[in-house]
Design a protein around this motif. Sequence first.
Motif, mmCIF file in Angstrom:
data_model
loop_
_atom_site.group_PDB
_atom_site.id
_atom_site.type_symbol
_atom_site.label_atom_id
_atom_site.label_comp_id
_atom_site.label_asym_id
_atom_site.label_seq_id
_atom_site.Cartn_x
_atom_site.Cartn_y
_atom_site.Cartn_z
ATOM 1 N N ASN A 1 97.336 62.381 33.842
ATOM 2 C CA ASN A 1 97.319 61.198 32.987
ATOM 3 C C ASN A 1 96.739 59.986 33.709
ATOM 4 N N VAL A 2 96.983 59.892 35.010
ATOM 5 C CA VAL A 2 96.395 58.804 35.790
ATOM 6 C C VAL A 2 94.878 58.918 35.792
ATOM 7 N N LEU A 3 94.371 60.130 36.003
ATOM 8 C CA LEU A 3 92.923 60.337 35.967
ATOM 9 C C LEU A 3 92.350 59.956 34.602
ATOM 10 N N SER A 4 93.029 60.385 33.537
ATOM 11 C CA SER A 4 92.557 60.072 32.187
ATOM 12 C C SER A 4 92.570 58.573 31.934
ATOM 13 N N ALA A 5 93.604 57.894 32.426
ATOM 14 C CA ALA A 5 93.690 56.444 32.242
ATOM 15 C C ALA A 5 92.560 55.734 32.974
ATOM 16 N N LEU A 6 92.301 56.130 34.200
ATOM 17 C CA LEU A 6 91.237 55.487 34.977
ATOM 18 C C LEU A 6 89.865 55.800 34.384
ATOM 19 N N LEU A 7 89.697 56.989 33.841
ATOM 20 C CA LEU A 7 88.452 57.305 33.139
ATOM 21 C C LEU A 7 88.267 56.389 31.939
ATOM 22 N N ARG A 8 89.322 56.227 31.167
ATOM 23 C CA ARG A 8 89.256 55.398 29.969
ATOM 24 C C ARG A 8 89.002 53.935 30.310
ATOM 25 N N LEU A 9 89.564 53.476 31.429
ATOM 26 C CA LEU A 9 89.421 52.086 31.844
ATOM 27 C C LEU A 9 88.135 51.836 32.626
ATOM 28 N N GLY A 10 87.388 52.892 32.920
ATOM 29 C CA GLY A 10 86.123 52.732 33.619
ATOM 30 C C GLY A 10 86.239 52.647 35.125
ATOM 31 N N ALA A 11 87.428 52.877 35.684
ATOM 32 C CA ALA A 11 87.611 52.829 37.139
ATOM 33 C C ALA A 11 87.216 54.147 37.799
ATOM 34 N N VAL A 12 87.117 55.195 37.006
ATOM 35 C CA VAL A 12 86.664 56.506 37.469
ATOM 36 C C VAL A 12 85.639 57.010 36.464
ATOM 37 N N THR A 13 84.596 57.634 36.948
ATOM 38 C CA THR A 13 83.593 58.223 36.069
ATOM 39 C C THR A 13 83.532 59.727 36.301
ATOM 40 N N LYS A 14 83.232 60.457 35.243
ATOM 41 C CA LYS A 14 83.153 61.912 35.332
ATOM 42 C C LYS A 14 81.701 62.324 35.498
ATOM 43 N N ILE A 15 81.476 63.186 36.475
ATOM 44 C CA ILE A 15 80.141 63.716 36.735
ATOM 45 C C ILE A 15 80.158 65.201 36.396
ATOM 46 N N LYS A 16 79.413 65.598 35.396
ATOM 47 C CA LYS A 16 79.397 67.000 34.984
ATOM 48 C C LYS A 16 78.422 67.780 35.848
ATOM 49 N N THR A 17 78.903 68.864 36.408
ATOM 50 C CA THR A 17 78.071 69.749 37.223
ATOM 51 C C THR A 17 78.095 71.141 36.613
ATOM 52 N N GLU B 1 79.284 73.790 37.903
ATOM 53 C CA GLU B 1 80.499 74.537 38.243
ATOM 54 C C GLU B 1 81.765 73.813 37.776
ATOM 55 N N ASN B 2 82.063 72.665 38.384
ATOM 56 C CA ASN B 2 83.277 71.925 38.047
ATOM 57 C C ASN B 2 82.944 70.472 37.768
ATOM 58 N N ASN B 3 83.744 69.856 36.894
ATOM 59 C CA ASN B 3 83.594 68.428 36.678
ATOM 60 C C ASN B 3 84.069 67.680 37.916
ATOM 61 N N GLN B 4 83.308 66.705 38.315
ATOM 62 C CA GLN B 4 83.675 65.877 39.456
ATOM 63 C C GLN B 4 83.978 64.464 38.983
ATOM 64 N N TYR B 5 84.806 63.779 39.760
ATOM 65 C CA TYR B 5 85.190 62.405 39.447
ATOM 66 C C TYR B 5 84.732 61.482 40.575
ATOM 67 N N LYS B 6 84.142 60.375 40.186
ATOM 68 C CA LYS B 6 83.695 59.385 41.157
ATOM 69 C C LYS B 6 84.542 58.130 40.999
ATOM 70 N N VAL B 7 85.131 57.680 42.112
ATOM 71 C CA VAL B 7 86.098 56.583 42.086
ATOM 72 C C VAL B 7 85.414 55.257 42.405
ATOM 73 N N ASN B 8 85.705 54.261 41.573
ATOM 74 C CA ASN B 8 85.347 52.870 41.878
ATOM 75 C C ASN B 8 86.591 52.230 42.484
ATOM 76 N N GLN C 1 88.834 46.786 28.662
ATOM 77 C CA GLN C 1 87.870 47.267 27.668
ATOM 78 C C GLN C 1 87.767 48.785 27.806
ATOM 79 N N ALA C 2 88.726 49.459 27.211
ATOM 80 C CA ALA C 2 88.806 50.911 27.372
ATOM 81 C C ALA C 2 87.648 51.596 26.681
ATOM 82 N N ALA C 3 87.107 52.587 27.357
ATOM 83 C CA ALA C 3 86.044 53.391 26.757
ATOM 84 C C ALA C 3 86.622 54.266 25.663
#
Length: 592
Positions: free
Chosen positions: A539-555, A557-564, A585-587
Amino acid sequence: MANTYRGLGKIGLQDDEEFVDILEDKRHCSDLSFAFRTFSPPPYKGAAPCSTAELNTAVLESQYLRYVIGEVAGETGSSEEEVRGEARRTLGEMSQNLQLRFIRLMAFTLRKVFKRLFSAIYVNIEGLNAKGFAPLEFFVEGLRSRTLKSLPPKLGMMHMILEPFFKGEVFDVTLLPISISYDRVLEESLLAHELLGVPKPRESTTGLLKATKVLQENYGCMHVNFGRPLSVRRLCEGKINRCQYNHMPRDLPQKPNAEAQACGSWLAHLMVRVQEEGSLTSPWSLMACVLLQVPTAALTEEGLLFHQLTEQTLWLRKLALEFGAHLSWPEKASDPDVMSSAVALHRSVVYRKAGRVYLFLADESERKHPLSPEEDAMRTATALLMLASYRNQSLHVFVRPALLALAVSVTKSTQRDELLTCFCFLQDVFANEFIFIPGRSSEDFEEACSLLKKCKAVHVSQREVTVSDAGPEVLPFLQELLRPFVDSYQLMFRFLCEERDCVFTEKEFLPAVRAFATKLIVSGELPTYEALSSDVQKNVLSALLRLGAVTKIKTSENNQYKVNKTAVRRTGDMLAGRIPPQIAQAAPDARL
């Protein structure tokens, strides 16, 4: 839309007389004869009978399905006949020979490559349902909850339900919310272990035979509440312009646009809230809220005096009733007897000894070596996560006033506008933990003010919300109710900011943050064991994704997350009150 979810979703829970014990008659007859009885209810709304073959033929010959079969065949390189054969086999499995007179869709069994194909089958079945043959049952949350909290809804299934109405294929769609409340959950230990990263045991005949011992256990009661039917036509009035669907043939698939997605999201969240309103809160759930505010060391070593647990639970019962909760509290038994019965029912979680209640820890006497501090922490975490799951059953009753109480603590302010901003920020952060209807933050804030004013915890004016004489008792309790979530989120924010790697996969993140949390728990720096839960971590990952603090990079093999790290650190500072909270400003999260 003028009506709120409370106005639309009143389910009429007035007293226990509205519930009927459906097992009462079964106790006086043979279980075997009941199991083999023929179940043949009348067709839905008196519709003409329809055989399985007729239903399957209507679906397989539809223009919609022919179109999708062609697209799937092109994407996969298969022939149209192969795809059609797969559709025919799948439809045969889904129809279940209509033995239950309704169609069940289990989204988690669908294979990825045929998601669109199954959607097509679903829509056609919905069209047949519109003719009155059979109602359709689906789970708006999409999968089971391991924490006994409501899950954010999966919007794809809801959109499939709404699409025939949006396209004008049916005049209206009736939604019937169903709420199920359990006194005790069969898989309580299994779910807790899964949250701690222990794989679910594989199903086997041996395991089935061993599982027969559960029949000797008492699991209390289960309440099933069928809510009032809700009209999609009425609910969606003024929320979507259906004229846009006139621009394309109705039998061709259309990707929902932003307006349709927003309407579906609003309605799906509304349904989950109505289901929450229809659930019953047990005495044990309130007791779990109280027990989890006792320090873990005290609960395992010293215990909590039973009379203190009784007094605090009765105080919380009064507060829950003022907040509009529906309680399944036995009327003919004394309050101490009710709570003694609850402790006895949940002896796998707590036990009573010499007038005190203790947390039950699994016996490790057969081990050849003593437990390491880390192993002992995991053993304690198992018991606490089981206890937390029962607390979660009643969190929807308290979460809005609790968020306002937390906003008072974070901002140290009495100004309504500052408290509203912080309240909205907290809803953004915890949107994966609790169910909030999109676009209703201001209404939720007003509801929280009203409930705290009702229990005389605050004074509310046009510009200020100030603590009253009863506030020092109510507000700290509500703040502590959310403390495990705040501490867990702050821990994971800290972990992400301290890690060298800014890019990681979920499989790397979960064990790493669990090891980090375990280390802090063993050292005494982290008071909550709920940070070990994979549900909170995701849920923390999902929240940070929604808030734009983490972005998902699709590869590939596996989805990767990039942290701001700057954004993560800023979010943590706002949650701690070090800087003024701002409405994020949630995505958009379509979850289709």
